[in-house]
Design an enzyme around this catalytic site. Structure first.
Site, mmCIF file in Angstrom:
data_model
loop_
_atom_site.group_PDB
_atom_site.id
_atom_site.type_symbol
_atom_site.label_atom_id
_atom_site.label_comp_id
_atom_site.label_asym_id
_atom_site.label_seq_id
_atom_site.Cartn_x
_atom_site.Cartn_y
_atom_site.Cartn_z
ATOM 1 N N GLU A 51 -96.074 -22.574 -1.362
ATOM 2 C CA GLU A 51 -95.522 -22.211 -2.668
ATOM 3 C C GLU A 51 -96.231 -21.026 -3.305
ATOM 4 O OE1 GLU A 51 -96.305 -25.243 -1.709
ATOM 5 O OE2 GLU A 51 -94.628 -26.623 -2.057
ATOM 6 N N PHE A 113 -96.007 -40.829 -8.564
ATOM 7 C CA PHE A 113 -96.207 -40.046 -7.354
ATOM 8 C C PHE A 113 -95.852 -38.570 -7.578
ATOM 9 C CE2 PHE A 113 -94.453 -38.365 -3.280
ATOM 10 C CZ PHE A 113 -95.629 -38.359 -2.554
ATOM 11 N N GLN A 114 -96.761 -37.680 -7.246
ATOM 12 C CA GLN A 114 -96.624 -36.229 -7.379
ATOM 13 C C GLN A 114 -96.373 -35.795 -8.825
ATOM 14 O OE1 GLN A 114 -93.902 -34.680 -4.325
ATOM 15 N NE2 GLN A 114 -95.622 -34.513 -2.918
ATOM 16 N N LYS A 163 -86.707 -34.758 -13.383
ATOM 17 C CA LYS A 163 -85.670 -35.025 -12.386
ATOM 18 C C LYS A 163 -84.419 -35.620 -13.014
ATOM 19 C CE LYS A 163 -85.157 -36.928 -7.722
ATOM 20 N NZ LYS A 163 -85.860 -37.640 -6.615
ATOM 21 N N MET A 475 -115.372 -6.078 1.440
ATOM 22 C CA MET A 475 -115.926 -5.658 0.162
ATOM 23 C C MET A 475 -117.111 -6.524 -0.242
ATOM 24 S SD MET A 475 -115.691 -3.317 -2.062
ATOM 25 C CE MET A 475 -114.059 -2.578 -2.172
#
Length: 576
Positions: A51, A113-114, A163, A475
């Protein structure tokens, strides 16, 4: 209409035709509603492998087009994986709308959940964000999100949709006016401040323009060039301001700041009027603030009031959109010549060029040579170059000659390693016929290399990739060499065989170890349809010069010693 359908209807009305994302349970109703929009060709979804890269792709798309980029993810880890990409966009003022799924509203706060507090997590790195728990609010929020993202100083906006809102039904209207009390995206121009600025510029004997990303965002490169030539004012740019005027122009001094050219930084310190346009005086451009441009009266042209006086207090602040303030300034400026000032700068320029690494160390493959040959081979195609972050990023800014605004896409503010490949994919999705090169280091490339799969999934998306492979986090290694007694802790990098890796994704690739093989490899990449990867195995311990040490003034430079030998791999003096 369901909330999920409202999302896609709003995107169509906003002119969005490509989005970048990864599905999951909490965003599944919205994905399910996408099918007819994909089948009709209205919206194309690019499936990413992580993502974070969806946000970078939306970022690259937005920078290449000037339009709002869109990314989409599910709740919990899907949403939190967007954070780095959103912060990158926020620091560089890039318009993104991020859409995330959230657990049903009746489960909020239950550690479902999540579930994660995505609004809370992203508030510091977004221009604005929303949690949607009511279907009746969704159309207005979608409308406001795109408005806020693109109006005024651009930035990312996140919409977290529960949702149950995605599956609920309601009335969809999208023709409403946006009314946001307190949001002033386009402040009116202060005529008095503009007159004061013009007077200072007309009286200046050693004027200098410091041009930033705001010039590109406002689309005023042509007006800037008119000012530069009318009053003969040299221009230093920030990293994100590369190409604001053609860098081949005699009044272009290139990039200033930590790795800016010595003559550019000396000009900043010696000017009597500094005209800062669309830039925010960050520490990489100013160095030590109490010694920055002490001889100059400072004029700051800036859209965002919050940036004015944050780091450097100007003598005159011209608040407003550069697309309005710069054209309004031009008639007030007298035609002038500053021959003594320009001659002095050119003498400093010649001194800098005498120590250029391209004048020596040429029997081994060095990164500046690779970048300069990339410019030679691609200059006529006017490509977009997308870089990662590190030494190669600075070499690109020094040795690729940018001739137009927006030619360089890079993470300037946040300094996000792993940015190059996904952002290049986003830029290429904007126009498959445009030549796009991703230039990365071996360390940063390994952070997001899984997106090679997207190049194949998107029907051989023709992104060309140049890896500047020196076996180090370059760097950081350079800082260890210069400031930590060469203790290389954690910076040597073991890499896979990038050629075999690319071939595993069915992408043609080649490895280059000698200077004489650079141009043939670049030409082969350009002649090959679709993606192509070149692994440039360069000399390991090459430093970026000049360098301003952290906490030092911008003219207190660490410079490269003058060369003793000038000889190329062919035994003759090279022509770069």
């Amino acid at each position: 209409m369901t909330g999920a359908q409202m999302v896609w209807e709003a995107l169509v009305r906003e002119g969005v035709n490509v989005i970048f994302g990864h599905p999951g349970g909490a965003i599944l109703p919205t994905y399910d509603a996408l099918a007819p929009y994909e089948e009709s060709g209205k919206i194309h979804h690019v499936l990413v492998r992580h993502e974070q890269c969806a946000a970078h792709m939306a970022d690259g798309y937005a920078r290449a087009t000037g339009r709002v980029g869109v990314c989409i993810a599910t709740s919990g880890p899907g949403a939190t994986n967007l954070v780095t990409g959103l912060a990158t966009a926020q620091m560089d003022s890039i318009p993104i709308v991020a859409i995330t799924g959230q657990v049903p509203s009746n489960l909020l706060g239950t550690d479902a959940f999540q579930e994660s507090d995505v609004v809370g997590v992203t508030q510091p790195v977004c221009k604005h964000n929303y949690l949607v728990t009511d279907i009746h609010e969704l159309p207005t929020i979608l409308k406001e999100a795109f408005y806020i993202a693109r109006e005024g100083r651009p930035g990312p906006v996140l919409i977290d949709i529960c949702k149950d809102v995605q599956t609920a039904t309601g009335l969809f209207r999208y023709d409403m006016e946006v009314d946001l009390p307190g949001f002033e995206p386009w402040p009116s121009v202060d005529a008095e401040a503009l007159a004061q600025a013009a007077e200072l510029i007309n009286r200046a004997e050693r004027p200098l323009i410091l041009a930033g990303h705001g010039v590109q965002l406002a689309g005023v490169s042509r007006e800037l060039m008119e000012l530069v030539e009318k009053a003969e004012i040299p221009v230093v740019t920030t990293l994100l301001g590369a190409g604001n005027i053609p860098e081949s122009h005699p009044l272009s001094l290139g990039m200033g700041g930590m790795h800016g050219e010595a003559f550019a930084n000396r000009a900043v310190q010696a000017c009597d009027v500094l005209i800062a346009m669309g830039m925010r005086f960050d520490d990489r451009i100013t160095g030590r603030l109490d010694r920055f441009a002490k001889q100059a009266k400072i004029i700051h042209f800036e859209l965002d009031r919050a940036e004015v006086g944050k780091n450097v207090v100007p003598d005159v602040a011209v608040i407003g959109d550069l697309a309005e303030t710069l054209p309004a300034l031009l008639p007030k400026i007298e035609a002038r010549r500053h021959q003594v000032w320009i001659q002095e700068i050119n003498e400093w320029r010649a001194d800098s060029q005498a120590t250029d690494i391209l004048n020596y160390e040429v029997d081994e493959l060095i990164p500046p040579y690779v970048i300069r040959q990339l410019w030679h081979c691609t200059r006529d195609a006017r490509p977009i170059i997308v870089t990662d972050v590190g030494q190669h990023q600075m070499w690109e800014s020094q040795y690729y000659i940018h001739e137009h605004s927006g030619q360089l896409i890079t993470s300037g503010g946040l300094g996000t390693m792993g940015f190059a490949l996904p952002a290049a994919i986003g830029a290429q999705m904007a126009d498959r016929n445009r030549l796009v090169w991703a230039v990365a280091g071996d360390g940063g490339f390994q952070m997001t290399l899984q997106e090679l799969a997207v190049l194949k999934q998107e029907k051989n998306l023709p992104v060309k990739i140049a890896i500047i492979n020196n076996g180090f986090l370059g760097m950081v290694r350079q800082w260890q060499q210069l400031f930590y007694q060469k203790r290389y802790v954690g910076t040597p990098v073991v890499s896979p065989d990038f050629v075999k890796l690319a071939e595993a994704y069915d992408i043609p690739a080649v490895s280059v170890r000698k200077p004489q093989d650079v141009v043939p490899a670049l030409e082969r990449a350009l002649a090959t349809p679709g993606p192509f990867l070149i692994d440039f195995r360069v000399k390991e311990e090459v430093n970026v010069y000049p360098m301003v040490a952290p906490g030092a003034a911008v003219d207190d430079l660490i410079r490269r010693p003058k060369p003793a030998i000038v000889q190329g791999y062919s035994g003759v003096e090279p022509h770069w």
